[in-house]
Design an enzyme around this catalytic site. Structure first.
Site, short mmCIF file in Angstrom:
data_model
loop_
_atom_site.label_atom_id
_atom_site.label_comp_id
_atom_site.label_asym_id
_atom_site.label_seq_id
_atom_site.Cartn_x
_atom_site.Cartn_y
_atom_site.Cartn_z
NE ARG A 99 -2.34 -0.90 3.87
CZ ARG A 99 -3.18 -0.98 4.90
NH1 ARG A 99 -4.47 -1.14 4.70
NH2 ARG A 99 -2.73 -0.89 6.13
NE ARG A 140 -3.37 2.50 10.52
CZ ARG A 140 -4.04 1.66 9.76
NH1 ARG A 140 -5.29 1.39 10.04
NH2 ARG A 140 -3.46 1.06 8.75
CG ASP A 173 -8.55 0.26 14.64
OD1 ASP A 173 -9.68 0.48 15.10
OD2 ASP A 173 -8.24 -0.81 14.08
P1 AMP Z 1 -8.77 -4.49 11.23
O1 AMP Z 1 -10.10 -4.79 11.82
O2 AMP Z 1 -8.42 -5.31 10.03
O3 AMP Z 1 -8.57 -3.05 10.98
O4 AMP Z 1 -7.68 -4.92 12.30
C1 AMP Z 1 -7.69 -4.52 13.64
C2 AMP Z 1 -6.38 -4.86 14.29
O5 AMP Z 1 -6.13 -6.26 14.18
C3 AMP Z 1 -5.17 -4.16 13.71
O6 AMP Z 1 -4.29 -3.91 14.77
C4 AMP Z 1 -4.60 -5.21 12.77
O7 AMP Z 1 -3.23 -5.02 12.55
C5 AMP Z 1 -4.88 -6.49 13.54
N1 AMP Z 1 -4.98 -7.66 12.64
C6 AMP Z 1 -5.98 -7.95 11.79
N2 AMP Z 1 -5.73 -9.09 11.12
C7 AMP Z 1 -4.52 -9.55 11.58
C8 AMP Z 1 -3.70 -10.68 11.29
N3 AMP Z 1 -4.05 -11.61 10.40
N4 AMP Z 1 -2.53 -10.78 11.95
C9 AMP Z 1 -2.14 -9.87 12.85
N5 AMP Z 1 -2.87 -8.79 13.18
C10 AMP Z 1 -4.05 -8.62 12.55
MG MG Z 2 -7.24 -1.80 10.49
#
Ligand code: AMP
Ligand code: MG
Length: 528
Positions: free
Chosen positions: A193, A200, A280
């Site tokens: 990206r 954020r 976030d």
């Molecule tokens: P999101 O809902 O995708 O914005 O993610 C929320 C949080 O979960 C963020 O801190 C992401 O980095 C973490 N996160 C989501 N998916 C993963 C993954 N597969 N491995 C590690 N962290 C994750």
């Molecule tokens: Mg996220």
């Protein structure tokens, strides 16, 4: 491979985590941790965006260079790159979640090209100190969706982060797509990206919540100086070394409110639903960020959410996006208020959000309906239309395409027929819609726009091609078989979303019946 110029200010100027081993942890009083991506077995460049490559000064040859593939897959760094993950918190589904951070995003540094700064970030390149219990990986279906949609949004004129590349890793990832005890092996992938900044709201919320006020001030000063470099010099209150005036914070927060309002007004115009508007996932620059279980409105319905995790509360449904954006800004305001003289010093910025949002939204809808300028009283007519569209099951994108073709002096509901999902909907609401058409056509006539000016206004505000959920899913199904033809063709259509293109008729069609309740087409989960 040509030499690229990196200027990694985030690392140089902001405090980092002294711990350098890669294990899950709470990180106090720092904004980043060094982390090395986990290498992958057999990376393959599935697609890249020539527009983003050009933005970064990368040629086609550069993009094919093995060293570039290493960088884009987390298998190596190019000279000048440094890899790290940043620390942030956030409110998720309305609740404070504490430390989150880049759990599967790894930054590669800040690339400089033609005086512009671009953070490069791999999504899915392995675990970081912020991964909590997850694996740091991403699957092809969600990566392709992010890659394609961020580019589509850019071409629609919606503020967004961009995507340079889509790489498959040659490894598989286990995902329980619907959290129902059916884990499957899926193709692993990584998106690179690109954004001037990935900062954020949550980056500011976490230090505020932990009482790290010096760190918070440092981050605000840094952000104003680096990420608001075009805006800051226009302000009467300048940033002084170590002195962050309340006036400047207020002016800056007002600017963030404005950009967020503009972004959400665009979402409402094109029918985009983000799906996970946690704080976030809100960019400080007002860019659409973190494409997860997003979706596009097919049949118009303000209550529609693409995110299965949100199906009960519908917190992040289409119609609530402006309210949620404001709620998120209030949380950012709470964080900033911890260093302001008094608690309501920032309230005027939120009022500014309301007025900017209304201005942009009404302008957008005046354009969508081809009414020239928005006038008092238009709200009633527009709302009546949306109510009928919802009740009769009318496709949002097709409705406006066909509305533009209406003969204003002799309006016929039949012109709009292709936008109805069912014959029953058409027949049941025929009388209501015909009544509405009379009011509408009178309003358009009163605008005194020429038919060609009206058509032009409508075509500029109403996309013909949007990344309908089922189209993305079809591109995914083929890409899983190593066939990127549909991905490329869709990308091509989405480059000029407002212009009719020969050979792209299929992408204008309304959602087929089989896709109405199919996973990936109408229901998406956070599992990605
Ligand atoms: P999101 O809902 O995708 O914005 O993610 C929320 C949080 O979960 C963020 O801190 C992401 O980095 C973490 N996160 C989501 N998916 C993963 C993954 N597969 N491995 C590690 N962290 C994750
Ligand atoms: Mg996220």
């Amino acid at each position: 491979m040509r030499t690229l110029t990196f200027d990694n200010r985030w690392l140089r100027e902001l405090p980092g985590d002294p711990e350098t081993d890669n294990f899950t942890r709470q990180v106090p009083n720092a904004l980043w941790s060094s982390v090395i991506a986990t290498s992958v077995k057999a990376p393959k460049l599935l697609a890249y965006s020539p527009e983003v490559a050009e933005l970064l000064g990368l040629s086609q040859t550069d993009m094919q260079d093995p060293a570039m593939l290493d960088a884009l897959s987390g298998n190596g760094l190019l000279p000048g790159m440094q890899s790290y993950a940043t620390r942030y918190g956030g409110h998720q589904f309305g609740n404070w979640a504490g430390q989150l951070g880049d759990g599967r995003a790894i930054l590669l540094g800040e690339l400089m090209h033609q005086g512009k700064r671009f953070e490069l970030q791999l999504k899915g390149a392995g675990a970081t100190p912020y991964s909590r219990r997850a694996d740091g990986r991403a699957v092809l279906r969600s990566s392709l969706r992010e890659y394609l949609c961020s580019e589509a949004m850019h071409h629609l004129g919606v503020p967004t982060t961009r995507a340079l590349s889509l790489v498959t890793t040659g490894e598989q990832v286990v995902r329980d797509m619907f959290y129902d005890g059916n884990p499957q092996l899926e193709t692993g992938a990584i998106v690179c990206r690109v954004s001037p900044s990935f900062t954020r709201f949550g980056h500011f919320e976490l230090p505020a919540s932990r009482g790290e006020f010096d760190l918070l001030k440092q981050l605000i000063s840094f952000t104003i100086d680096r990420d608001f470099a075009d805006w800051h010099p226009t302000q009467p209150h300048k940033l002084e070394i170590n002195v962050l005036s309340p006036e400047l914070i207020l002016a800056w927060f007002t600017e963030i409110c404005e950009r967020t309002a503009v972004m959400v007004a665009h979402w409402m115009r094109v029918g985009f639903v983000h799906g996970v508007m946690n704080t976030d996932n809100m960019s400080i620059l007002g860019l659409t960020i973190d494409y997860g279980p997003y979706g596009w409105v097919d049949n118009f319905d303000p209550g529609w959410t693409p995110n299965t995790t949100d199906a009960q509360g519908r917190r992040y449904c289409y119609g609530r996006q402006p309210d949620i954006a404001r709620w998120n800004l209030e949380r950012l305001g709470d964080a900033l208020a911890t260093i302001m003289p008094s608690a309501n010093d920032l309230d005027s910025a939120l009022d500014h959000f309301d007025s900017v949002y209304i201005t942009y939204l009404t302008q957008a809808f005046a354009g969508k309906f081809g009414m020239g300028e928005w006038q008092d009283g238009d709200g009633e007519m527009v709302n009546r239309c949306f109510e009928l569209m919802m009740r009769a099951e009318v496709d949002m994108t097709l409705f406006f395409k066909h509305l533009a073709l209406l003969d204003i002096n002799n309006p016929k509901l039949e012109t709009l027929m292709p936008a109805f999902y069912t014959e029953q909907g058409f027949n049941n609401f025929k009388a209501d819609f015909e009544q509405w058409l009379m009011v509408y056509s009178q309003r358009v006539q009163s605008s005194l726009q020429s038919p060609s000016a009206r058509l032009q206004q409508m075509q500029a505000h109403n996309p013909r091609y949007v990344l309908r959920n089922y189209l993305a899913q079809q591109a995914i199904d083929l890409a899983e078989q190593n066939n990127t033809s549909l991905l490329e063709k869709l990308h091509q259509a989405l480059r000029n979303p407002y212009t009719e293109q020969a050979g792209m008729e299929l992408f204008e069609a309304k959602r087929p019946d089989w896709a109405r309740h199919k996973a990936g087409c109408s229901m998406l989960s956070c599992s990605s």
